[in-house]
Design an enzyme around this catalytic site. Structure first.
Site, PDB file in Angstrom:
ATOM      1  N   GLU A  98      -7.540   8.573   4.982  1.00 23.55           N
ATOM      2  CA  GLU A  98      -7.316   8.274   3.580  1.00 23.55           C
ATOM      3  C   GLU A  98      -8.585   7.889   2.844  1.00 23.55           C
ATOM      4  OE1 GLU A  98      -2.695   6.860   3.805  1.00 23.55           O
ATOM      5  OE2 GLU A  98      -4.194   5.280   3.760  1.00 23.55           O
TER       6      GLU A  98
ATOM      7  N   CYS B 134       0.856  -1.189   0.000  1.00 25.55           N
ATOM      8  CA  CYS B 134       0.000   0.000   0.000  1.00 25.55           C
ATOM      9  C   CYS B 134       0.891   1.238   0.000  1.00 25.55           C
ATOM     10  CB  CYS B 134      -0.930   0.007   1.205  1.00 25.55           C
ATOM     11  SG  CYS B 134      -0.094  -0.110   2.784  1.00 25.55           S
TER      12      CYS B 134
END
Length: 177
Positions: free
Chosen positions: A113, A66
Site C-alpha cells: 500500500e 484504516c
C-alpha cells in the site's frame, strides 16, 4: 454485498486502475490506502482491536481506523467516512505523511500500500461497529512504543511500520493541536 475495489497506483501515487480488494491483496499489487490516528487532549492515542472475524490480522491492535479510498474520494473524505463506519464518530482530520509498505500475511495475502497517514483530535468514547472492531482503548504514545517492543505480535504489521513515524511527528509537535 459487492466487493469494494481499491485504487491501483504507481510509486508517484498516480492512479493506474482499479481492482477488487481481495485480488489486489492476493497479487500484492500497489494500491492506495489510509490510516487514521485520533488523539485526545491528554495526548493519548485511540487504538482499536480488529474484529475476530476479519480476513487478516484478526484481534490485533492497530491505529484508530484504516481502509482504502474510493474512486473520486479525497484522503480526508475517506478517513472521515471510515472513522464514522468503524468507530461511530466524526472529527476533523489532517494529512501528515504518506509512504509505501509491503507486508505479507500468514494466509497468503499481502498488503502493498501507498498509505496516507492522518491525525484527528477528539475526546469522546467511540460507538464501535462490531463488524469491524472488537475493542478499543486510549494509550499514551510512550506506552504504545514500549508495548510494541515487548509484544510485537499483538499489533498489525502496518501499525508497527507507521507508528515510529507517527511517534516522531507527535513528539515534535507536542504543543500544537
Amino acid at each position: 454485498m459487492k466487493e469494494e475495489n481499491v485504487i491501483l497506483v504507481n510509486e508517484q501515487n498516480e492512479q493506474i486502475g482499479t481492482m477488487p480488494k481481495m485480488e489486489a491483496h492476493e497479487k500484492a499489487v500497489l494500491h492506495r490506502a489510509f490510516s487514521v490516528f485520533v488523539m485526545n487532549d491528554k495526548g493519548e492515542t485511540m487504538l482499536q482491536q480488529r474484529a475476530s472475524h476479519k480476513y487478516h490480522s484478526p484481534l490485533l491492535w492497530t491505529n484508530t481506523c484504516c481502509s482504502h479510498q474510493r474512486v473520486g474520494e479525497s484522503n480526508i473524505e475517506a478517513g472521515k467516512r471510515r472513522l464514522q463506519e468503524e468507530m461511530g464518530f466524526e472529527t476533523e482530520l489532517k494529512e501528515l505523511f504518506s509512504f509505501i509498505y509491503k507486508a505479507p500475511f500468514d494466509n497468503g495475502l499481502t498488503e502493498h500500500e501507498l498509505d496516507h497517514v492522518m491525525v484527528g483530535y477528539a475526546n469522546q468514547e467511540p460507538s464501535i461497529n462490531p463488524e469491524e472492531v472488537e475493542a478499543w482503548k486510549w494509550m499514551q504514545p510512550e506506552d504504545i512504543k514500549v508495548d510494541i517492543a515487548n509484544n510485537p505480535d499483538n499489533y498489525t504489521a502496518w501499525f508497527k511500520i507507521i507508528f515510529e513515524k507517527f511517534y516522531i511527528h507527535i513528539t515534535e509537535n507536542k504543543f500544537k493541536s
